[in-house]
Design an enzyme around this catalytic site. Structure first.
Site, mmCIF file in Angstrom:
data_model
loop_
_atom_site.group_PDB
_atom_site.id
_atom_site.type_symbol
_atom_site.label_atom_id
_atom_site.label_comp_id
_atom_site.label_asym_id
_atom_site.label_seq_id
_atom_site.Cartn_x
_atom_site.Cartn_y
_atom_site.Cartn_z
ATOM 1 N N SER A 104 0.812 -1.214 0.000
ATOM 2 C CA SER A 104 0.000 0.000 0.000
ATOM 3 C C SER A 104 0.848 1.267 0.000
ATOM 4 O O SER A 104 1.600 1.526 -0.926
ATOM 5 C CB SER A 104 -0.963 -0.046 1.191
ATOM 6 O OG SER A 104 -1.924 0.962 1.110
ATOM 7 N N ASP A 243 -2.464 6.294 -3.401
ATOM 8 C CA ASP A 243 -1.344 5.642 -2.728
ATOM 9 C C ASP A 243 -0.768 4.573 -3.647
ATOM 10 O O ASP A 243 -1.179 4.434 -4.798
ATOM 11 C CB ASP A 243 -1.767 5.068 -1.372
ATOM 12 C CG ASP A 243 -2.751 3.913 -1.499
ATOM 13 O OD1 ASP A 243 -3.415 3.812 -2.548
ATOM 14 O OD2 ASP A 243 -2.867 3.116 -0.554
ATOM 15 N N ASP A 245 -0.944 1.400 -4.020
ATOM 16 C CA ASP A 245 -1.740 0.339 -4.640
ATOM 17 C C ASP A 245 -3.102 0.821 -5.111
ATOM 18 O O ASP A 245 -3.910 0.027 -5.584
ATOM 19 C CB ASP A 245 -1.882 -0.863 -3.703
ATOM 20 C CG ASP A 245 -2.826 -0.615 -2.539
ATOM 21 O OD1 ASP A 245 -2.933 0.551 -2.093
ATOM 22 O OD2 ASP A 245 -3.450 -1.585 -2.059
ATOM 23 N N ASP A 247 -5.838 2.068 -3.606
ATOM 24 C CA ASP A 247 -7.109 1.945 -2.898
ATOM 25 C C ASP A 247 -7.415 3.157 -2.024
ATOM 26 O O ASP A 247 -8.471 3.222 -1.404
ATOM 27 C CB ASP A 247 -7.180 0.652 -2.081
ATOM 28 C CG ASP A 247 -6.168 0.583 -0.945
ATOM 29 O OD1 ASP A 247 -5.330 1.498 -0.819
ATOM 30 O OD2 ASP A 247 -6.214 -0.402 -0.176
#
Length: 448
Positions: A104, A243, A245, A247
């Site tokens: 993340s 961010d 990733d 999400d």
């Protein structure tokens, strides 16, 4: 609540090459997942694997692939894709599970593994427990004729872009808007610019040149300074930061001021209430600003708080029949559009509101007055959960809560993804907030 040996609040995460985030453990993890999925069926299960842009993703992709194939599972390799894209693709491609290799918003030397069910949702506790039990069992290699097969999916990007565009009305356009996109050198780097340009926006992009090591390095939703400066310098209407990733999403207004997840929840909740789209209860977390709760209450919008973590927000939304929830960090859930937190889809929902109402981002926030809030992270060498049980820390927490009683709130919690204790204080007076935070943080540091 189940005590997990391996799973945290968002899958498994840690430093690359240490503990659980090692090639040998991830090999066993893939094998365990394959065995769990194969139980009670005659056909081979199929698993999607996606990843962000950090360099260790290659190593863990190969390890997962080998473990799954050995257990008799077929694998589809998606490559670098946002986490929510893997959730969507798992569902639409009729896979039995999806796996994302990502840490993340963490730096490149961390990595992690997240899982999605066949419906594109986070795994339930029972499935996680079954995987943990299978990890402890001997490694399984099925007979050669039953080994899984591997292929690479070629049209994943186009599928996800069309899915994202379908989350807004067909006539929706961004023509006439100038946006700055910060993709954190992460999983949205190749998708978000393409999508927003297709919708007609004039773009300035940053964080779109991943090299495997620069993910989240001074860019993205945890480092908004460059985004804010670029918005001001370029004269953009607003800035959008994802961010690593994809999400999470945060924004800045035209003046470069930060617009966090609480702000975005307010914008969406207010507009959706007026249009009739809002259903059930809006869900925040224990960390959501008290000002958000007050503002929604003024509008007659019910609001509840879940534990910190998007999986708990999702659970509360399902239980309350709601469609909108999220965290200040930028995890937003629009369950009438996506099964999980999706930075791109959430950004489109906000932009659709602004276009429909003819408002700037700052104008859309005029009804929200947040109280001063600040969070500090205190490093904790041992299990962070132990911090909240120490007598001196518990006493300091009681004193801090008494200091702001009737004027704010105090929270102390171990992180589910990092070796830190997070301390948050909010109060209607900034001096009181800072003094209370400093005293409590000093006690926790001394105890560490």
């Amino acid at each position: 609540m189940r005590v997990s040996r391996y799973f945290g609040t968002d899958g498994i995460r840690g430093r690359v090459g240490q503990g659980l985030i090692s090639a040998d453990f991830v090999l066993r993890l893939g094998n365990a997942l394959g065995r769990v999925l194969a139980q009670g069926r005659d056909t081979r299960p199929m698993v999607l694997i996606g990843k962000d842009t950090r360099i260790s993703g290659y190593m863990f992709e190969s390890a997962l692939e080998a473990g799954l194939v050995a257990a008799g599972a077929d694998v589809q390799l998606i490559g670098p894709m946002p986490t929510p894209a893997i959730a969507f693709l798992t569902n639409t491609l009729r896979a039995d599970a999806g796996v994302v290799i990502s840490a993340s918003h963490n730096p490149h030397d961390d990595n992690g593994i997240k899982f999605f069910s066949a419906m594109g949702e986070k795994l339930d506790d029972a499935t996680e427990a079954a995987i943990e039990a299978a990890i402890e069992a001997p490694f399984l290699t099925v007979d050669s004729e039953y080994l899984g097969k591997v292929k690479r999916t070629r049209d994943a990007i186009g599928r996800y872009i069309e899915f994202s565009k379908a989350s807004v009305p067909r006539g929706f356009t961004l023509r006439g808007l100038k946006l700055v996109l910060d993709c954190a050198h992460g999983a949205t780097y190749h998708i978000a610019p393409m999508l927003f340009r297709e919708l007609g926006a004039e773009l300035v992009t940053i964080g779109v040149d991943p090299d495997g090591l620069n993910i989240n390095a001074g860019v993205g939703s945890t480092h908004l300074e460059t985004l804010a400066a670029t918005v001001r310098e370029s004269g953009a209407d607003l800035g959008i930061a994802f961010d690593g990733d994809g999400d999470r999403v945060l924004m800045t207004d035209a003046q470069g001021r930060t617009v966090d997840g609480d702000d975005l929840l307010y914008v969406l909740a207010r507009a959706w209430r007026a249009s009739g789209r809002l259903k059930g209860t809006v869900v925040g977390t224990l960390m959501s600003n008290y000002g958000l709760e007050q503002a929604l209450g003024t509008l007659g919008i019910p609001f509840i708080r879940a534990r910190v973590g998007d999986r708990y927000v999702h659970q509360a939304l399902v239980e309350s029949g709601g469609v909108l929830g999220g965290e200040a960090s930028g995890h937003l859930l629009c369950l009438d559009r996506a099964t999980t937190g999706d930075g791109i889809v959430s950004a489109l929902q906000v932009l659709e509101v602004l276009r429909h109402e003819g408002l700037t981002l700052s104008q859309a926030l005029l009804g929200l007055h947040k109280v001063p809030q600040k969070t500090v992270n205190v490093c904790w060498s041992g299990p962070a959960r132990a911090a909240v049980e120490m007598p001196e820390v518990r006493q300091a927490l009681v004193e801090a809560q008494a200091a702001v009683q009737g004027r704010g709130r105090v929270f102390l919690r171990p992180s589910g993804t990092e070796p830190v204790v997070r301390i948050t204080v909010e109060a209607d007076d900034v001096v009181l907030m800072q003094q209370t935070l400093d005293r409590l943080a000093d006690v926790v540091r001394d105890a560490a």
